[in-house]
Structure formats: structure tokens, C-alpha cells
Write a protein that holds these residues in place. Structure first.
Motif: not given
Length: 442
Positions: A53-61
Motif C-alpha cells: 500500500v505504501f509503495e502504491r501510494i508513493k508511485r501512483a497517487y
């Protein structure tokens, strides 16, 4: 293409070294091949999900978010799902908490909480913009200016209500008994609270009001009781804890100790050994024998419940009013560095008889609902002895019904407390032994 990183622990390793020990490494990380976790281990699958979740937020938010913000939001989320009183305190919230326990903070002077998911007034603090605007315990705040409160966290709502002194805030509230929401405009100011007030209600009868429990409240109560004693308040005392949101645990113990000369005041129980505490009264007491009535209502919470419960269980006074708020948990402040902290519920407290107040509240010995004591207006056609020119003065104190303070006229519960004390005083005089004078001899 899936966004799952090859190493789900990678984003965690990139977090600030200063924050990692607090957030993630307080407990040992398990070995990657471990499938079952012990009591002190972090679960592998949940940590992997968190990292994803952390990585997805960092890359896609849609907007870039820094690591520290994401981590603080995660901590807020962890604490907010525990109970209504556990929370992450950022620098501003931590400073506000420290100021409130010292008796000075900025805002409108209102204690709020979440009840059934709704932002609810626990109590307006005495002599603040909120109390002067007429806000009441149990009012539901629907909007803060133009922002609906539904979905807001408690901290977000508090932040919206803060502001510079002199600026205005508009609250839309729903009150029990009203058919439509009410709009209340309040001007913010620096809130400086005096937690203890006192006065004479009538000759021989004192009034002691505690609006919240601060660091020096115990000392202030001792000083107030001495002042009332010198003023002759020996027939009875009203201790007013209505709309008191609580505060410092030790202050509550000190206040109860002022009226008790022995016995248990409160004890706490939690998971950690140091969360089990017990507090008892000392031999010295400031008001050991004065008849006492304790006033509580739905805004009496936390430390106010400790005092009312102790005095009730020890049969030191009559508790009057309506059922208290029912907060019986203890929060411990755990600093994170210099500017931030956790406020974490670590124990429940119990009255001397073993009652838990949590979600139950203190039930009054005598239930008296809020109302108004109506004093009949004197008729122009009604003539009394005191109206006749040249009438003889009696030897009473000169107080008549139409000279009662506006406090008693407007406060039915307080008036009933004073009436009860007067009745107890009459009964005690009747029970006193009568000393007969020797017969006169002719």
C-alpha cells in the motif's frame, strides 16, 4: 502491470531512520520464512500488505506525498481505530494538550468527542465563548462553518474549530428536543480557565465549582475550602462537577482526599504491570465533617467520575443530578521525541467498591433533571408585614425569595442541592441531644 514491488520491505527500509524505531521496530521483525507469529512478533503478511500500500501510494497517487506524512497518517489510523480517546499527537496537538492541563489554550472552550460516529459536545467549559453562546452537553455538531463533520476525525474537527482570537466560527448543531438544527456563531479567544470557583449560597452553606481537573486543582480546592470555612460555611457544601470533562488523574485524587480521611479513592487495572495503581486518602483532610452534596450530569466525565464515585462509595456525600458521561479509561501520554506523542488508553479505573464507570457512568443517589426554579413575582395587590411603614425588623438574615441570586433562580439542580443540605442540617439539629437547664428555685 502489477505495481507490487519485488521486495515489499523496500519502502519501509527507505523511511526515515529517526521514525523507523518508533513505528516499526519496537518489536523484532520475524524471519522471512516464518509463517506463525509469536506474541511479540510483527505479522509478515500484514507488513507485506502495508509495504505494498505504501509503495502504491508513493508511485501512483495524484500528488507526491513524502514518507513522513504517510507514516504519520498510518500512526493516526492505527490509534483512531482503537477507541475514541487514543490518538497521535502532532506538535500542535501535543502543545495544546500541555497547555490545557496548565489552564490556558486557544479556541472556543469546548470539549468534544465522538458518539455513534457523530461529533458531540461533551461539555462547554465555564466562562468561555462556547458556554456564553449557549452550547450544551450532548449537542451534536453537524457542520463547522461550511464543512460537514461527518467523516471527520476528532483531531480534524478540533483543528477546524481552532483559530486566531477575534475570528468567528459558525457551528450548526442538533439538540435533543429541537425540531430543526440550530446555527451558533462564536468568536474565538484565548481560553484561560480558572478550574476552581467558590462562593456562599446562603449563610452557612458554601458552593465549590470545579470546571476541569488541572495540575493545581487540588491546591486550589484546599484554598477555596479554607476561605469558605472562614466565611462560616459549616452547615453544608455543594461540590459542582457538572459539565466537567475530567483532566489530570492526580488532581482528582487530591480533590477526593480533601473530603476523605481514610479509605480507597480509585484503582486502575491494565495489561502492563505499571498500569495497576491504587490511591487512598490520607489522614489529613480539609473538610472532614461538612455535609456534602455532589452535583453531576451527562457532561461529567473521567476525573469527575472518579471524585463522584469515590465520595459516593465512601458515603461521604449525596450525589445528585443525572447520570455522568461514563468515561472510565486512563490515557497515558507517551512522548515521541520532543514535539510529538501518543495518547494511549492503557487502563480502566474503578471506584472503591469495584465499579467500572466505563460506558456505564455514575448514577446519582437523587436524580434531578435540569430545569428552572420559578420564583413567583410579588403582586402589587399583595401586602405583607414587611411592606408596612415602620414595621419591626426580625432577627433573620434578611434574605427573601425575590432576593435569591440569579444563579439559584436559573439553576434548579443547584437549588435542590441547597434545599437538601438545609434539610440535612435541620435533621442533624433535631438529632442533637438537648441539654436541659436546671429548674429555677423560688
Amino acid at each position: 502491470m502489477p505495481l507490487t514491488p519485488a521486495d515489499p520491505f523496500a519502502p519501509l527500509r527507505r523511511l526515515s531512520a529517526a521514525l523507523l524505531p518508533v513505528a516499526l521496530l519496537a518489536l523484532p521483525l520475524p524471519a522471512p520464512a516464518q509463517t506463525e507469529t509469536g506474541a511479540g512478533d510483527l505479522p509478515v503478511e500484514e507488513i507485506q500488505a502495508f509495504g505494498e500500500v505504501f509503495e502504491r501510494i508513493k508511485r501512483a497517487y495524484v500528488e507526491e506525498v513524502d514518507d513522513a506524512t504517510l507514516l504519520r497518517n498510518a500512526m493516526r489510523g492505527m490509534l483512531s481505530e482503537l477507541d475514541p480517546h487514543s490518538t497521535f499527537l502532532d506538535a500542535e496537538a501535543y502543545r495544546t494538550l500541555q497547555e490545557s492541563t496548565q489552564g490556558e489554550f486557544g479556541g472556543v472552550g469546548i470539549e468534544v468527542g465522538k458518539r455513534d460516529g457523530q461529533l458531540t459536545v461533551v461539555t462547554p467549559i465555564d466562562d468561555t465563548p462556547a458556554s456564553r453562546a449557549g452550547l450544551q452537553a450532548q449537542d451534536i455538531i453537524l457542520r463547522i462553518d461550511d464543512t460537514p463533520t461527518e467523516g471527520l476525525s476528532l483531531q480534524e474537527a478540533v483543528d477546524l474549530m481552532r483559530g486566531d482570537p477575534g475570528t468567528e466560527i459558525r457551528l450548526t448543531i442538533m439538540r435533543e428536543g429541537e425540531s430543526a438544527p440550530l446555527s451558533v456563531t462564536i468568536e474565538r479567544e484565548i481560553i484561560r480557565t480558572q478550574s476552581v470557583k467558590h462562593e456562599l449560597l446562603a449563610p452557612g452553606f458554601g458552593y465549590l465549582r470545579i470546571s476541569q481537573f488541572q495540575t493545581r486543582t487540588g491546591d486550589q480546592v484546599i484554598e477555596a475550602l479554607e476561605t469558605l470555612r472562614q466565611a462560616g460555611a459549616s452547615k453544608g457544601l455543594v461540590l459542582d462537577l457538572r459539565n466537567n470533562p475530567g483532566g489530570v488523574l492526580q488532581a482528582a485524587v487530591d480533590v477526593a482526599d480533601a473530603f476523605l480521611d481514610e479509605g480507597l479513592i480509585v484503582y486502575t487495572e491494565g495489561r502492563l504491570p505499571d498500569s495497576a495503581m491504587s490511591f487512598s486518602a490520607g489522614r489529613e483532610t480539609a473538610a472532614p465533617e461538612v455535609p456534602l452534596v455532589v452535583l453531576i450530569n451527562g457532561g461529567s466525565a473521567s476525573a469527575a467520575g472518579i471524585v463522584a464515585g469515590a465520595l459516593q462509595d465512601q458515603r461521604r456525600g449525596v450525589v445528585m443530578g443525572t447520570e455522568s458521561f461514563g468515561k472510565g479509561s486512563v490515557q497515558q501520554i507517551m512522548p515521541l521525541g520532543e514535539d510529538e506523542a501518543l495518547k494511549l488508553t492503557t487502563a480502566l479505573y474503578f471506584t472503591p467498591s469495584g465499579r467500572s464507570i466505563q460506558a456505564q457512568g455514575i448514577a446519582p443517589d437523587v436524580e434531578v433533571v435540569r430545569g428552572r426554579l420559578e420564583v413567583a413575582e410579588r403582586s402589587a395587590l399583595r401586602v405583607r408585614e414587611a411592606d408596612l411603614e415602620g414595621h419591626l425588623e426580625g432577627n433573620g438574615d434578611g434574605r427573601r425569595a425575590d432576593e435569591l441570586s440569579s444563579r439559584l433562580r436559573d439553576d434548579y439542580q443547584l437549588g435542590e442541592a441547597l434545599n437538601l443540605l438545609k434539610a440535612l442540617n435541620v435533621l442533624s439539629q433535631r438529632d442533637a441531644p438537648v441539654t436541659e437547664s436546671p429548674a429555677a428555685t423560688e
